[in-house]
Design a protein around this motif. Structure first.
Motif, mmCIF file in Angstrom:
data_model
loop_
_atom_site.group_PDB
_atom_site.id
_atom_site.type_symbol
_atom_site.label_atom_id
_atom_site.label_comp_id
_atom_site.label_asym_id
_atom_site.label_seq_id
_atom_site.Cartn_x
_atom_site.Cartn_y
_atom_site.Cartn_z
ATOM 1 N N GLY A 221 -5.127 -1.705 -2.773
ATOM 2 C CA GLY A 221 -3.853 -1.189 -2.258
ATOM 3 C C GLY A 221 -4.039 0.064 -1.433
ATOM 4 N N TYR A 222 -4.915 0.969 -1.894
ATOM 5 C CA TYR A 222 -5.174 2.199 -1.143
ATOM 6 C C TYR A 222 -5.925 1.885 0.143
ATOM 7 C CZ TYR A 222 -5.507 7.268 -0.762
ATOM 8 O OH TYR A 222 -5.342 8.560 -0.354
ATOM 9 N N SER A 223 -6.822 0.905 0.078
ATOM 10 C CA SER A 223 -7.556 0.507 1.275
ATOM 11 C C SER A 223 -6.612 -0.029 2.348
ATOM 12 C CB SER A 223 -8.592 -0.558 0.905
ATOM 13 O OG SER A 223 -9.289 -0.995 2.052
ATOM 14 N N ASP A 224 -5.534 -0.705 1.915
ATOM 15 C CA ASP A 224 -4.543 -1.212 2.873
ATOM 16 C C ASP A 224 -3.851 -0.074 3.618
ATOM 17 O OD1 ASP A 224 -5.138 -3.791 2.188
ATOM 18 O OD2 ASP A 224 -3.489 -4.003 0.764
ATOM 19 N N ILE A 225 -3.622 1.043 2.932
ATOM 20 C CA ILE A 225 -3.004 2.204 3.594
ATOM 21 C C ILE A 225 -3.940 2.758 4.666
ATOM 22 C CG2 ILE A 225 -2.142 4.550 3.242
ATOM 23 C CD1 ILE A 225 -1.369 3.746 0.410
ATOM 24 N N ILE A 226 -5.213 2.885 4.326
ATOM 25 C CA ILE A 226 -6.189 3.451 5.264
ATOM 26 C C ILE A 226 -6.360 2.555 6.492
ATOM 27 C CG2 ILE A 226 -8.630 4.041 5.549
ATOM 28 C CD1 ILE A 226 -8.646 5.034 2.700
ATOM 29 N N SER A 227 -6.406 1.250 6.267
ATOM 30 C CA SER A 227 -6.618 0.332 7.391
ATOM 31 C C SER A 227 -5.324 -0.022 8.112
ATOM 32 C CB SER A 227 -7.275 -0.961 6.881
ATOM 33 O OG SER A 227 -6.441 -1.607 5.931
ATOM 34 N N GLY A 228 -4.183 0.367 7.537
ATOM 35 C CA GLY A 228 -2.890 0.053 8.140
ATOM 36 C C GLY A 228 -2.270 1.225 8.881
ATOM 37 N N PRO A 229 -1.228 1.860 8.295
ATOM 38 C CA PRO A 229 -0.516 2.933 9.020
ATOM 39 C C PRO A 229 -1.377 4.153 9.299
ATOM 40 C CG PRO A 229 0.233 2.780 6.731
ATOM 41 C CD PRO A 229 -0.606 1.567 6.987
ATOM 42 N N LEU A 230 -2.318 4.479 8.392
ATOM 43 C CA LEU A 230 -3.172 5.644 8.658
ATOM 44 C C LEU A 230 -4.065 5.392 9.866
ATOM 45 C CD1 LEU A 230 -4.125 8.449 7.752
ATOM 46 C CD2 LEU A 230 -5.931 7.303 6.451
ATOM 47 N N ALA A 231 -4.602 4.196 9.975
ATOM 48 C CA ALA A 231 -5.441 3.862 11.131
ATOM 49 C C ALA A 231 -4.632 3.949 12.430
ATOM 50 C CB ALA A 231 -6.033 2.463 10.961
ATOM 51 N N GLN A 232 -3.374 3.534 12.369
ATOM 52 C CA GLN A 232 -2.520 3.622 13.562
ATOM 53 C C GLN A 232 -2.253 5.079 13.919
ATOM 54 O OE1 GLN A 232 1.250 1.685 13.115
ATOM 55 N NE2 GLN A 232 1.735 1.772 15.292
ATOM 56 N N TYR A 233 -2.009 5.903 12.899
ATOM 57 C CA TYR A 233 -1.799 7.334 13.132
ATOM 58 C C TYR A 233 -3.038 7.967 13.775
ATOM 59 C CZ TYR A 233 -2.582 12.157 11.634
ATOM 60 O OH TYR A 233 -2.942 13.479 11.592
ATOM 61 N N LEU A 234 -4.226 7.619 13.282
ATOM 62 C CA LEU A 234 -5.464 8.177 13.826
ATOM 63 C C LEU A 234 -5.694 7.716 15.259
ATOM 64 C CD1 LEU A 234 -7.781 7.679 10.715
ATOM 65 C CD2 LEU A 234 -6.785 9.826 11.524
#
Length: 420
Positions: A5-18
């Motif tokens: 679940g945490y990996s989904d955050i990193i590869s999802g919206p956080l990756a878009q933010y970066l």
């Protein structure tokens, strides 16, 4: 599942933010690199929690060191770049990045993540206002960051509802950086042989079908119901046993534990002033506060707090008959789950938020007449507007609305005034 679940955050919206931060460049891009490192540090910590049992408090603080250090660097970067053209971007991140501190919150860390997300909303709104007509990338940037913390809140609510779960069976980890993330172990192989073979009576399907195929003989073992056993022919059977009655003491404690009053506290934790469980204290004073400080009041009753100087925000949570007087705020004044509370601003306040509160009196200054007041699920709210002669005009905030479906098959809502 927690790690995935945490990996989904990193590869999802956080990756878009970066990605968008890199496109904007400059301070935003450099700042986002620190944010990336903070999330990666917490990802390693979450994986460690899934593999180990809970460590001691001292070891826990050491394990949280990498994440805490990145949060400090993120906030220091904002302080050292106040002249940056992207200062609102830096502030939006700095004010909300403490959301990663949910791992230390119990028993309900999810609302804390939302609180931190809301704390940065003042600056994300500024970003939207400033760049709306200039560059859409900044709109997408703000949206991606807010979505990152929203997904983090949902993740915490689903996997760590009452606090960080140490679900592993390994030995408690010692202080130091957690190991780097690895691949999850393969699922265990189901051993069918341990469930019994074909000759096992409990799992013998042929015996089961033979019993069903007995036809009418299957009911021979049933006991016949006579007239004296039927309730419609024997009224005494309808009375049943007397209902169970609980004692007064047990009825009070049933369903939830008795509430225990905690001792009052008034502490400063970094940039946050914590004022909790104060009762009948009208001499609470916050002074020498800085512009990035926040004041948080929790379960205070019949008390008054005075705050001197300009700070970031104030929150009253679950307070009763409590008043707060302050000079100026950078962000917002918030009331959550309160009863019969008051506030008075002497200088400037941009936003006042009222949520699930019954009875809220708002005394404004002449500088704060352009304030945004946002209310939801609340009642008995009044705004006191200064007349200029030391007196105030009382204006009630509407609580009733009428909604209709218009010709475009959308909703039209209007205020219903209370004439009574």
């Amino acid at each position: 599942m927690s790690v995935l679940g945490y990996s989904d955050i990193i590869s999802g919206p956080l990756a878009q933010y970066l990605q968008i931060s890199a496109q904007i460049g400059g301070d935003v891009s450099q700042h986002s690199a620190l944010v990336r490192d903070a999330f990666n540090a917490q990802f390693q910590f979450v994986q460690l929690a899934s593999e180990s049992s809970q460590p001691s408090n001292n070891d826990l603080m050491n394990l949280l060191g990498p994440t805490s250090e990145k949060i400090r660097q993120i906030q220091d970067y904002r302080e050292k770049h106040r002249t940056s053209p992207y200062f609102n971007h830096l502030s939006a991140i700095s004010e909300s990045i403490p959301a990663l501190g949910w791992v230390t919150i119990s028993p309900a860390p999810s609302p804390y993540v939302k609180e931190m997300n809301d704390a940065g909303q003042f600056y994300t709104n500024r970003v939207l206002k400033e760049w709306k007509e200039k560059d859409k990338k900044h709109f997408d940037w703000a949206k991606a960051w807010v979505q990152t913390l929203s997904d983090l809140q949902a993740f915490v609510k689903q996997h760590h509802t009452t606090g960080l779960v140490w679900s592993g069976k390994g030995a408690p980890p010692k202080g130091g950086a957690p190991p780097p993330p690895g691949c999850p172990p393969p699922p265990p192989v189901l051993d069918l042989s341990s469930m019994g073979g074909a000759g096992d009576a409990g799992l013998d399907r042929s015996a089961l079908f033979a019993e069903i195929n007995r036809g009418e003989n299957v009911t021979k073992g049933l006991k016949k119901v006579t007239s004296d056993m039927q309730t419609h022919k024997n009224p005494t059977l309808r009375q049943g046993p007397a209902p169970f009655k609980t004692s007064a003491a047990s009825s009070v404690s049933a369903g939830r534990p008795a509430q225990v009053d905690k001792p009052p506290s008034f502490v400063r934790d970094g940039k946050k002033w914590m004022i909790e469980y104060q009762k009948g204290n009208n001499n609470l004073l916050v002074e020498n506060a800085e512009m990035n400080n926040v004041v948080y009041l929790f379960k205070c009753e019949n008390s008054t707090v005075q705050i001197r100087g300009k700070i970031n925000s104030i929150t009253l949570d679950s307070c009763k008959k409590t008043s707060v007087v302050f000079d100026s705020l950078v962000s917002s004044m918030e009331f959550i789950n309160c009863q019969s509370v008051q506030m008075q601003v002497l200088g400037k306040v941009p936003t006042i938020s009222i949520d699930k509160t019954d009875g809220c009196q708002i005394y404004l200054s002449s500088e704060s007449l352009d304030v945004d007041i946002i209310s939801s699920k609340s009642s008995e709210m009044n705004v006191m507007v200064p007349k200029g002669d030391g007196d105030y005009t009382e204006l009630p905030i509407p609580e009733q609305y009428r909604t209709k479906i218009n010709s475009k098959k959308t909703l039209t809502t209007e205020i219903v005034e209370n004439k009574g």
